[in-house]
Design an enzyme around this catalytic site. Structure first.
Site, mmCIF file in Angstrom:
data_model
loop_
_atom_site.group_PDB
_atom_site.id
_atom_site.type_symbol
_atom_site.label_atom_id
_atom_site.label_comp_id
_atom_site.label_asym_id
_atom_site.label_seq_id
_atom_site.Cartn_x
_atom_site.Cartn_y
_atom_site.Cartn_z
ATOM 1 N N CYS A 181 -4.065 3.686 -2.458
ATOM 2 C CA CYS A 181 -2.684 3.214 -2.384
ATOM 3 C C CYS A 181 -2.589 2.072 -1.386
ATOM 4 C CB CYS A 181 -1.769 4.365 -1.978
ATOM 5 S SG CYS A 181 -0.059 3.851 -1.668
ATOM 6 N N ASP A 188 -6.681 7.364 -4.837
ATOM 7 C CA ASP A 188 -6.226 7.597 -6.212
ATOM 8 C C ASP A 188 -7.467 7.790 -7.072
ATOM 9 O OD1 ASP A 188 -3.468 7.188 -5.622
ATOM 10 O OD2 ASP A 188 -3.782 5.025 -5.691
#
EC number: 1.7.1.13
Length: 274
Positions: A181, A188
């Site tokens: 992120c 992620d």
């Protein structure tokens, strides 16, 4: 609006009444400019969002639940920052609606306004849950390759194709995508399916390229678009489609799809990791 002004990474106040103003749009244009994407776009497609933590009250005060799926067109000017999406969905919890259709209408209106495009919304009620399927992405697994990989910043130089050989049609998959992120630095995790027609793409180089996202910062949609344009530029396939399914965070999973040729929408079956 810039990501640093979003709710990500900040102390959170959870609204208990429906509030459409919680949605925080982020323009797509900035990230696209960074990787040389202009008009016309070299792709079209959809971002598929699944929301597993949606609840509201019926007219008599009894809680209701559903799983919501949002189809956001890739040509929309904006995406919605994911934490703001979570807070917005949470604001339904103590608000009474006449019906599930009324909830769906509100979701469509609000998310379409934030994205500045027509967003399709589907609700799956508990009566439909048993119909929902789990499946893995189809294709030849790149993860079968036994190789060294030591580059963890995006490096498209790994991408090569054998242009002297006959064109092929291949579908390749990997579960080794990791990006981060851009606001919080949280990891992620995702799986990627790449379908192409053209000169054979070197499988080892493609896997090393996907692995090179490991320290990269970017929203899900931006990472998939970077993968698409890097492959398109380096390997020059006639047809290309990239589909990623990211693991769930905050009750949401995001699954971007980009293609340069007409084909059916990919299945929205969640993977085991989702």
């Amino acid at each position: 609006m810039n990501p640093e002004h979003s709710p990500l990474g900040k102390a959170t106040v959870y609204a208990n009444q429906y509030d459409a103003s919680l949605l925080f749009p982020i323009p797509r244009a900035g990230a696209r400019e960074q990787i040389g994407i202009g008009a016309p776009l070299p792709f079209f497609g959809t971002d598929i969002w699944n929301a597993y933590e949606l609840s509201w009250l019926n007219a008599r005060g009894k809680p209701q639940i559903a799983i919501a799926t949002f189809y956001v067109p890739a040509e929309s000017p904006n995406i919605v920052e994911s934490k703001s999406f979570k807070l917005y969905l949470g604001s339904f919890a103590q608000t009474a609606f006449e019906s599930a259709d009324a909830v769906r209408d509100a979701l469509k209106r609000d998310v379409s306004a934030a994205c500045d495009a027509s967003v399709t919304v589907r609700l799956a009620t508990p009566a439909e849950f048993r119909k929902l399927q789990m499946d893995e992405l189809d294709g030849l697994s790149l993860d079968r390759l036994d190789l060294d990989a030591h580059v963890y910043e995006t490096d498209p130089s790994f991408l090569t194709a054998s242009h002297g050989e006959a064109p092929v049609e291949e579908t390749l998959v990997t579960d080794l995508l990791k990006s981060n992120c851009p606001v919080t630095g949280q990891p992620d995790w995702g799986s990627v399916q790449i379908h192409y027609v053209g000169a054979p793409i070197d499988h080892a180089g493609l896997l090393r390229y996907i692995i090179s996202f490991r320290n990269h910062t970017g929203f899900h949609e931006q990472c998939v678009e970077r993968i698409f344009v890097d492959i398109l530029r380096a390997c020059q396939p006639v047809k290309l489609a990239v589909y990623a399914r990211y693991t769930r965070r905050g009750g949401l999973d995001i699954n971007p799809f980009r293609t340069n040729y007409n084909q059916p929408m990919p299945d929205n079956a969640r993977t085991a990791r989702q």
